[in-house]
Design a protein around this motif. Structure first.
Motif, PDB file in Angstrom:
ATOM      1  N   MET D   1       0.801  -1.208   0.000  1.00 55.98           N
ATOM      2  CA  MET D   1       0.000   0.000   0.000  1.00 55.98           C
ATOM      3  C   MET D   1       0.838   1.264   0.000  1.00 55.98           C
ATOM      4  SD  MET D   1      -3.246  -0.323   2.263  1.00 55.98           S
ATOM      5  CE  MET D   1      -2.157  -1.579   2.947  1.00 55.98           C
ATOM      6  N   PRO D   2       2.159   1.132  -0.300  1.00 55.88           N
ATOM      7  CA  PRO D   2       2.993   2.341  -0.175  1.00 55.88           C
ATOM      8  C   PRO D   2       2.651   3.374  -1.243  1.00 55.88           C
ATOM      9  CG  PRO D   2       4.342   0.355  -0.266  1.00 55.88           C
ATOM     10  CD  PRO D   2       2.959  -0.036  -0.646  1.00 55.88           C
ATOM     11  N   TYR D   3       3.063   4.596  -0.938  1.00 54.01           N
ATOM     12  CA  TYR D   3       2.904   5.724  -1.839  1.00 54.01           C
ATOM     13  C   TYR D   3       4.285   6.356  -2.008  1.00 54.01           C
ATOM     14  CZ  TYR D   3       1.852  10.494  -3.271  1.00 54.01           C
ATOM     15  OH  TYR D   3       1.836  11.694  -3.935  1.00 54.01           O
ATOM     16  N   VAL D   4       4.703   6.528  -3.245  1.00 55.14           N
ATOM     17  CA  VAL D   4       6.012   7.136  -3.516  1.00 55.14           C
ATOM     18  C   VAL D   4       5.809   8.347  -4.416  1.00 55.14           C
ATOM     19  CG1 VAL D   4       8.330   6.784  -4.451  1.00 55.14           C
ATOM     20  CG2 VAL D   4       7.109   4.864  -3.385  1.00 55.14           C
ATOM     21  N   ASN D   5       6.372   9.459  -4.020  1.00 53.41           N
ATOM     22  CA  ASN D   5       6.300  10.680  -4.815  1.00 53.41           C
ATOM     23  C   ASN D   5       7.722  11.072  -5.194  1.00 53.41           C
ATOM     24  OD1 ASN D   5       6.115  14.081  -4.436  1.00 53.41           O
ATOM     25  ND2 ASN D   5       4.646  13.089  -5.765  1.00 53.41           N
ATOM     26  N   ILE D   6       7.974  11.164  -6.496  1.00 51.01           N
ATOM     27  CA  ILE D   6       9.314  11.519  -6.993  1.00 51.01           C
ATOM     28  C   ILE D   6       9.212  12.871  -7.686  1.00 51.01           C
ATOM     29  CG2 ILE D   6      11.134  10.869  -8.615  1.00 51.01           C
ATOM     30  CD1 ILE D   6      10.253   7.940  -8.303  1.00 51.01           C
ATOM     31  N   LYS D   7       9.997  13.824  -7.218  1.00 50.51           N
ATOM     32  CA  LYS D   7      10.035  15.126  -7.885  1.00 50.51           C
ATOM     33  C   LYS D   7      11.394  15.284  -8.560  1.00 50.51           C
ATOM     34  CE  LYS D   7       7.152  17.445  -4.392  1.00 50.51           C
ATOM     35  NZ  LYS D   7       5.794  17.570  -4.913  1.00 50.51           N
ATOM     36  N   VAL D   8      11.367  15.649  -9.840  1.00 53.66           N
ATOM     37  CA  VAL D   8      12.615  15.903 -10.586  1.00 53.66           C
ATOM     38  C   VAL D   8      12.418  17.166 -11.431  1.00 53.66           C
ATOM     39  CG1 VAL D   8      13.401  13.502 -10.731  1.00 53.66           C
ATOM     40  CG2 VAL D   8      11.841  14.379 -12.470  1.00 53.66           C
ATOM     41  N   THR D   9      13.512  17.758 -11.844  1.00 50.11           N
ATOM     42  CA  THR D   9      13.393  18.913 -12.737  1.00 50.11           C
ATOM     43  C   THR D   9      12.846  18.444 -14.086  1.00 50.11           C
ATOM     44  OG1 THR D   9      15.743  18.611 -13.159  1.00 50.11           O
ATOM     45  CG2 THR D   9      15.127  20.422 -11.708  1.00 50.11           C
ATOM     46  N   LYS D  10      12.036  19.324 -14.696  1.00 51.32           N
ATOM     47  CA  LYS D  10      11.374  19.008 -15.965  1.00 51.32           C
ATOM     48  C   LYS D  10      12.383  19.164 -17.098  1.00 51.32           C
ATOM     49  CE  LYS D  10       7.122  20.510 -16.587  1.00 51.32           C
ATOM     50  NZ  LYS D  10       6.136  21.612 -16.602  1.00 51.32           N
ATOM     51  N   GLU D  11      12.893  18.039 -17.560  1.00 55.13           N
ATOM     52  CA  GLU D  11      13.939  18.114 -18.579  1.00 55.13           C
ATOM     53  C   GLU D  11      13.830  16.912 -19.511  1.00 55.13           C
ATOM     54  OE1 GLU D  11      17.749  20.076 -16.787  1.00 55.13           O
ATOM     55  OE2 GLU D  11      16.938  18.763 -15.265  1.00 55.13           O
ATOM     56  N   ASN D  12      12.772  16.922 -20.319  1.00 52.09           N
ATOM     57  CA  ASN D  12      12.638  15.910 -21.359  1.00 52.09           C
ATOM     58  C   ASN D  12      12.686  14.474 -20.871  1.00 52.09           C
ATOM     59  OD1 ASN D  12      12.596  17.950 -23.393  1.00 52.09           O
ATOM     60  ND2 ASN D  12      14.814  18.116 -23.139  1.00 52.09           N
ATOM     61  N   LEU D  13      11.995  14.174 -19.782  1.00 54.70           N
ATOM     62  CA  LEU D  13      11.882  12.773 -19.382  1.00 54.70           C
ATOM     63  C   LEU D  13      11.050  12.036 -20.429  1.00 54.70           C
ATOM     64  CD1 LEU D  13      12.537  13.828 -16.407  1.00 54.70           C
ATOM     65  CD2 LEU D  13      11.199  11.852 -15.696  1.00 54.70           C
ATOM     66  N   THR D  14      11.541  10.937 -20.891  1.00 56.01           N
ATOM     67  CA  THR D  14      10.772  10.136 -21.844  1.00 56.01           C
ATOM     68  C   THR D  14       9.776   9.260 -21.085  1.00 56.01           C
ATOM     69  OG1 THR D  14      12.331   8.318 -21.715  1.00 56.01           O
ATOM     70  CG2 THR D  14      12.759   9.990 -23.401  1.00 56.01           C
ATOM     71  N   PRO D  15       8.713   8.811 -21.779  1.00 52.51           N
ATOM     72  CA  PRO D  15       7.794   7.853 -21.147  1.00 52.51           C
ATOM     73  C   PRO D  15       8.534   6.595 -20.679  1.00 52.51           C
ATOM     74  CG  PRO D  15       6.820   8.703 -23.170  1.00 52.51           C
ATOM     75  CD  PRO D  15       8.231   9.241 -23.117  1.00 52.51           C
ATOM     76  N   GLU D  16       9.579   6.205 -21.400  1.00 48.15           N
ATOM     77  CA  GLU D  16      10.342   5.008 -21.004  1.00 48.15           C
ATOM     78  C   GLU D  16      11.069   5.247 -19.676  1.00 48.15           C
ATOM     79  OE1 GLU D  16      10.302   6.335 -24.115  1.00 48.15           O
ATOM     80  OE2 GLU D  16       8.928   4.753 -24.809  1.00 48.15           O
ATOM     81  N   ALA D  17      11.674   6.415 -19.531  1.00 46.49           N
ATOM     82  CA  ALA D  17      12.375   6.713 -18.278  1.00 46.49           C
ATOM     83  C   ALA D  17      11.377   6.745 -17.113  1.00 46.49           C
ATOM     84  CB  ALA D  17      13.108   8.049 -18.385  1.00 46.49           C
ATOM     85  N   LYS D  18      10.216   7.339 -17.358  1.00 45.79           N
ATOM     86  CA  LYS D  18       9.198   7.385 -16.306  1.00 45.79           C
ATOM     87  C   LYS D  18       8.754   5.969 -15.919  1.00 45.79           C
ATOM     88  CE  LYS D  18       7.482  11.882 -17.824  1.00 45.79           C
ATOM     89  NZ  LYS D  18       6.342  12.624 -18.434  1.00 45.79           N
ATOM     90  N   ALA D  19       8.576   5.123 -16.927  1.00 42.97           N
ATOM     91  CA  ALA D  19       8.165   3.741 -16.662  1.00 42.97           C
ATOM     92  C   ALA D  19       9.231   3.007 -15.844  1.00 42.97           C
ATOM     93  CB  ALA D  19       7.887   3.006 -17.977  1.00 42.97           C
ATOM     94  N   ARG D  20      10.515   3.294 -16.125  1.00 48.68           N
ATOM     95  CA  ARG D  20      11.589   2.643 -15.357  1.00 48.68           C
ATOM     96  C   ARG D  20      11.621   3.122 -13.908  1.00 48.68           C
ATOM     97  NH1 ARG D  20      17.087   3.349 -18.245  1.00 48.68           N
ATOM     98  NH2 ARG D  20      17.792   2.065 -16.489  1.00 48.68           N
ATOM     99  N   LEU D  21      11.365   4.424 -13.716  1.00 46.30           N
ATOM    100  CA  LEU D  21      11.307   4.939 -12.339  1.00 46.30           C
ATOM    101  C   LEU D  21      10.168   4.267 -11.566  1.00 46.30           C
ATOM    102  CD1 LEU D  21      11.802   8.806 -12.778  1.00 46.30           C
ATOM    103  CD2 LEU D  21      13.461   7.164 -11.857  1.00 46.30           C
ATOM    104  N   ILE D  22       9.026   4.149 -12.213  1.00 45.60           N
ATOM    105  CA  ILE D  22       7.859   3.550 -11.553  1.00 45.60           C
ATOM    106  C   ILE D  22       8.103   2.074 -11.238  1.00 45.60           C
ATOM    107  CG2 ILE D  22       5.483   2.798 -12.078  1.00 45.60           C
ATOM    108  CD1 ILE D  22       5.138   5.688 -13.344  1.00 45.60           C
ATOM    109  N   LYS D  23       8.669   1.358 -12.194  1.00 41.92           N
ATOM    110  CA  LYS D  23       8.971  -0.056 -11.960  1.00 41.92           C
ATOM    111  C   LYS D  23      10.020  -0.205 -10.848  1.00 41.92           C
ATOM    112  CE  LYS D  23       8.800  -4.471 -13.282  1.00 41.92           C
ATOM    113  NZ  LYS D  23       9.732  -5.071 -12.318  1.00 41.92           N
ATOM    114  N   GLY D  24      11.038   0.619 -10.904  1.00 43.31           N
ATOM    115  CA  GLY D  24      12.123   0.514  -9.926  1.00 43.31           C
ATOM    116  C   GLY D  24      11.671   0.845  -8.512  1.00 43.31           C
ATOM    117  N   ALA D  25      10.858   1.885  -8.379  1.00 40.26           N
ATOM    118  CA  ALA D  25      10.388   2.267  -7.040  1.00 40.26           C
ATOM    119  C   ALA D  25       9.466   1.185  -6.473  1.00 40.26           C
ATOM    120  CB  ALA D  25       9.668   3.611  -7.101  1.00 40.26           C
TER     121      ALA D  25
END
Lengths: 67, 67, 67, 67, 67, 67
Positions: D1-25
């Motif tokens: 049930m955890p909740y993770v919030n990741i804040k990063v500077t807006k600099e051309n994150l690709t959907p693939e990079a976002k998917a990797r962050l979500i999978k990794g977290a």
């Protein structure tokens, strides 16, 4: 004095729907805890489906799969 | 090492105003608690007036009414 | 109507220091953006040094090492 | 049930990079704490470099200076 | 899949009041936006009155003054 | 410069588990986005099971029911 933060996926929320969320959350704090509505703050954040993950996947991917 | 999150309504904040908020919040933590500015993080979030509620109404509606 | 959230490590903050943070953050929003202090909310969260990480380590471990 | 919030500077994150962050977290919470991935939520927020400050300066200014 | 965060001053909230806040916030998202309750998360944070400020003062000080 | 906030239910997290979460989240940002670990901040918040809701119920009630 409560503060409520609501995060939902960004999917065409109308101003009317946002107004209903704000009214409903404020009423909830008034009714359950007797809070003063005048200092009750509600902030709605709309998050892109690429940026929201559940079960290790983005919502974008889940929607595409029909999950 | 402090973290400061400032949420304001999105209303034409200039880069200069944002820089002053960041400098001011950092100085506050240094002056009051002796924190190291180099690891003090400040994030400003600008929220649409439709998405911000107070007293059970959106800021958009309140502004229209002159509240 | 701004909202400010300040997170610091939990290390014997006095009520006086907290009051100074709240006054200082409120003044900052008034002075830089002309915000109304009466609807400016500031919340301070104190976080255990075991629960705060920087550079991949907890603050507890860094302090023990003298980092 | 955890909740993770990741804040990063807006600099051309690709959907693939976002998917990797979500999978990794999500994997991290499963592996370290044995959490259920199906109720693990991850939200990525991209913040403009004008709105992110460190060491009393915006990231925009630091980048310009080559800091 | 919504996420709701409710912050209130720490003042003897009963488990029953918390349960009502959680039920009410979940119902709100279901009713207004048609969200799935099974993936609607609500987190209540109770904040010490020394750590909550409004109008430049802590709630502790305001209560003492009868504000 | 990323900021990661992890919320989990308060259930006897050891300092070692917290350290692993912090190390893992930092490594994730370094590996996926090439971020600098020295300015990557991770904060873990432990939330009482009475204060965490999913599917309209508190985790306390769900655990009692064996859900």
């Amino acid at each position: 004095m409560p503060y409520v933060n609501i995060k939902v996926t960004k999917e065409n929320l109308t101003p009317e729907a946002k107004a209903r969320l704000i009214k409903g959350a404020t009423d909830l704090l008034v009714n359950v805890l007797g809070k003063n509505p005048n200092t009750t703050m509600v902030i709605i954040e709309e998050v892109d489906t690429d940026n929201w993950g559940i079960a290790g996947e983005t919502v974008t991917v889940r929607r595409r799969r029909g999950a």
